[in-house]
Scaffold this active site. Structure first.
Site, PDB file in Angstrom:
ATOM      1  N   ASP A   1     -16.835   8.785  -2.197  1.00 36.12           N
ATOM      2  CA  ASP A   1     -15.560   8.472  -1.571  1.00 36.12           C
ATOM      3  C   ASP A   1     -15.159   9.887  -0.976  1.00 36.12           C
ATOM      4  O   ASP A   1     -15.697  10.916  -1.207  1.00 36.12           O
ATOM      5  CB  ASP A   1     -14.483   8.247  -2.695  1.00 36.12           C
ATOM      6  CG  ASP A   1     -13.019   7.636  -2.039  1.00 36.12           C
ATOM      7  OD1 ASP A   1     -13.133   7.561  -0.782  1.00 36.12           O
ATOM      8  OD2 ASP A   1     -11.993   7.574  -2.599  1.00 36.12           O
TER       9      ASP A   1
ATOM     10  N   CYS B   1     -16.167   3.354  -0.331  1.00 34.90           N
ATOM     11  CA  CYS B   1     -14.913   2.546   0.143  1.00 34.90           C
ATOM     12  C   CYS B   1     -14.494   2.725   1.579  1.00 34.90           C
ATOM     13  O   CYS B   1     -13.616   1.804   1.922  1.00 34.90           O
ATOM     14  CB  CYS B   1     -13.807   2.925  -0.625  1.00 34.90           C
ATOM     15  SG  CYS B   1     -13.376   4.298  -0.994  1.00 34.90           S
TER      16      CYS B   1
ATOM     17  N   ARG C   1     -14.094  -6.960   0.979  1.00 27.74           N
ATOM     18  CA  ARG C   1     -12.603  -6.770   0.514  1.00 27.74           C
ATOM     19  C   ARG C   1     -12.042  -8.016   0.937  1.00 27.74           C
ATOM     20  O   ARG C   1     -10.986  -8.602   0.225  1.00 27.74           O
ATOM     21  CB  ARG C   1     -11.992  -5.665   1.546  1.00 27.74           C
ATOM     22  CG  ARG C   1     -12.500  -4.283   0.864  1.00 27.74           C
ATOM     23  CD  ARG C   1     -11.749  -3.875  -0.540  1.00 27.74           C
ATOM     24  NE  ARG C   1      -9.997  -4.091   0.180  1.00 27.74           N
ATOM     25  CZ  ARG C   1      -9.579  -2.943   0.476  1.00 27.74           C
ATOM     26  NH1 ARG C   1      -9.937  -1.939   0.615  1.00 27.74           N
ATOM     27  NH2 ARG C   1      -8.047  -3.034   0.595  1.00 27.74           N
TER      28      ARG C   1
ATOM     29  N   HIS D   1      -6.520   1.605  -7.326  1.00 24.24           N
ATOM     30  CA  HIS D   1      -6.909   0.752  -6.138  1.00 24.24           C
ATOM     31  C   HIS D   1      -7.594  -0.436  -6.762  1.00 24.24           C
ATOM     32  O   HIS D   1      -8.809  -0.610  -6.589  1.00 24.24           O
ATOM     33  CB  HIS D   1      -8.026   1.680  -5.369  1.00 24.24           C
ATOM     34  CG  HIS D   1      -7.904   1.013  -3.927  1.00 24.24           C
ATOM     35  ND1 HIS D   1      -7.483  -0.185  -3.432  1.00 24.24           N
ATOM     36  CD2 HIS D   1      -8.434   1.789  -2.858  1.00 24.24           C
ATOM     37  CE1 HIS D   1      -7.812  -0.280  -2.136  1.00 24.24           C
ATOM     38  NE2 HIS D   1      -8.461   0.783  -1.768  1.00 24.24           N
TER      39      HIS D   1
ATOM     40  N   GLN E   1      -9.970  -2.639  -4.572  1.00 31.34           N
ATOM     41  CA  GLN E   1     -11.100  -2.062  -4.048  1.00 31.34           C
ATOM     42  C   GLN E   1     -12.317  -2.290  -5.351  1.00 31.34           C
ATOM     43  O   GLN E   1     -13.462  -2.612  -5.169  1.00 31.34           O
ATOM     44  CB  GLN E   1     -11.206  -0.613  -3.770  1.00 31.34           C
ATOM     45  CG  GLN E   1     -12.448   0.059  -3.171  1.00 31.34           C
ATOM     46  CD  GLN E   1     -12.833  -0.338  -2.045  1.00 31.34           C
ATOM     47  OE1 GLN E   1     -12.175  -0.532  -0.897  1.00 31.34           O
ATOM     48  NE2 GLN E   1     -14.144  -0.663  -2.091  1.00 31.34           N
TER      49      GLN E   1
ATOM     50  N   ARG F   1       0.733  -1.265   0.027  1.00 27.49           N
ATOM     51  CA  ARG F   1      -0.016   0.021  -0.026  1.00 27.49           C
ATOM     52  C   ARG F   1       1.008   1.281   0.023  1.00 27.49           C
ATOM     53  O   ARG F   1       1.517   1.684   0.992  1.00 27.49           O
ATOM     54  CB  ARG F   1      -0.891  -0.042   1.110  1.00 27.49           C
ATOM     55  CG  ARG F   1      -2.007   0.946   1.337  1.00 27.49           C
ATOM     56  CD  ARG F   1      -2.674   0.909   2.678  1.00 27.49           C
ATOM     57  NE  ARG F   1      -3.718   2.030   2.892  1.00 27.49           N
ATOM     58  CZ  ARG F   1      -4.907   2.315   2.482  1.00 27.49           C
ATOM     59  NH1 ARG F   1      -5.189   1.440   1.545  1.00 27.49           N
ATOM     60  NH2 ARG F   1      -5.538   3.422   2.984  1.00 27.49           N
TER      61      ARG F   1
END
Length: 295
Positions: A213, A253, A281, A127, A130, A100
C-alpha cells in the site's frame, strides 16, 4: 449483519456466505439486476475517492438501484451539523448509507443513529470492504493461504489482519519500527495466525500473496519525505517477490506509486492481480449491499 463497520463484528460464516453470494452475482448478474429496484444508497464522503465511489455507485446501478454522492465539505456537516442528525435524516430518505470518513468514532456514531444499514467505506482505523475484497480475490485465485502485507500498519493492514483471523489465513505484517499496527487491533487477533515483524523478507517467505500500500497516506502529505526515508528497504521489488511462493500473486489496494512502495516491474508484471482486486470491490460490495438491505 445489521451494518458493516468492523470485520471484528461479523462471523466467519457470514464472510463465507458473502463470498458465495459474490460468486453467484459475478456469474449470473442478470438474476440480480432488479434486487435494488427503487432503492437508494447515499454515499457520504469526507475523503477523496476513485474506486470506492465508482464501485458503489456502479454496483447500485447494476442492482437496479441508485447511488447519491454526498460530499461532507459541501453539506451542512461542514457548518457544524451533528452527524447524528444527518444520520437520522438520511435514514428517512435512503435505504442504506455508505461513508468514507477520517474519524472512526464518527462512523460508529453514524451507525448508532441510523435506522438503515451503514457500510464503512473507509476510516483512518479500518477498511473492511477492501479486506473482504482482498480475501475474496485470493479465494477466487485459489491463493487463500498466506498473505504478507509490506508497508505501514494502517487501516488496510488492520482490516486485513481481522479478516485473515476470521478466515484462518496466515497473515504477516511487515512494517518499519514504530509503524506497527494499532495495539488494540493486534490484541483482537492475538489468538490467530497473525504475525507482525520489521523484516519484509521474513513476512514474504513462502507467502501465496504479497500486498503493498502507499507509504504516505491521505492527510500525511506534509510528512512525505520523512516517511519515504523511514520505509527504505520496504519496497516490493522482484527480489522480494521471489522470496514468496513461485505462484504467489501481488496485491495493492490502489492508487499505486510505482517506484515508491512497489516497482513497475511487479505492479504491472504477470504476478499482479491489482486490477482484479479493483474490479472485485464492486462485486463484493454488491453482495454486501444485497445482504444488508434485502436479507
Amino acid at each position: 449483519m445489521q451494518h458493516l463497520i468492523d470485520i471484528n463484528d461479523i462471523e466467519t460464516e457470514e464472510i463465507e456466505q458473502l463470498f458465495e453470494l459474490t460468486d453467484e452475482m459475478k456469474e449470473n448478474p442478470d438474476e440480480f439486476s432488479s434486487v435494488m429496484d427503487n432503492k437508494t444508497l447515499v454515499m457520504l464522503f469526507a475523503k477523496p475517492s476513485t474506486r470506492t465511489r465508482l464501485s458503489f455507485e456502479t454496483g447500485m446501478t447494476q442492482l437496479g438501484g441508485h447511488g447519491i454522492f454526498f460530499e461532507m465539505g459541501s453539506s451542512q456537516l461542514s457548518r457544524g451539523e451533528p452527524i447524528s442528525d444527518v444520520s437520522q435524516v438520511m435514514s428517512r430518505y435512503e435505504d442504506a448509507i455508505m461513508a468514507r470518513l477520517f474519524d472512526h468514532e464518527e462512523m460508529i456514531e453514524l451507525a448508532e443513529h441510523a435506522d438503515v444499514p451503514v457500510v464503512n467505506g473507509l476510516t483512518d482505523l479500518l477498511h473492511p470492504c477492501q479486506a473482504l475484497t482482498d480475501l475474496y480475490t485470493l479465494h477466487e485465485k485459489d491463493r487463500l493461504d498466506t498473505i504478507a502485507f509490506v508497508g505501514d500498519g494502517n487501516n488496510v493492514a488492520h482490516s486485513l489482519m481481522q479478516a485473515s483471523a476470521k478466515m484462518d489465513v496466515d497473515c504477516r505484517i511487515a512494517t518499519p519500527e514504530g509503524m506497527e499496527p494499532d495495539e488494540e487491533i493486534q490484541e483482537r487477533v492475538s489468538d490467530a495466525d497473525v504475525t507482525v515483524t520489521n523484516d519484509p523478507y521474513e513476512a514474504v517467505d513462502g507467502a501465496t500473496a504479497v500486498y503493498s500500500d502507499v507509504f504516505v497516506s491521505m492527510g500525511e502529505e506534509d510528512e512525505r519525505e520523512e516517511k519515504l526515508a523511514e520505509f527504505d528497504g520496504f519496497q516490493v521489488d522482484q527480489d522480494l517477490m521471489d522470496a514468496a511462493r513461485d505462484d504467489a500473486v501481488f496485491m495493492h489496494c490502489l492508487p499505486a506509486h510505482r517506484g515508491e512502495e512497489v516497482t513497475a516491474e511487479v505492479a504491472d508484471g504477470p504476478q499482479s492481480v491489482i486490477f482484479d482486486q479493483a474490479e472485485n470491490r464492486m462485486h463484493v460490495q454488491k453482495a454486501i449491499l444485497h445482504t444488508l438491505v434485502n436479507e
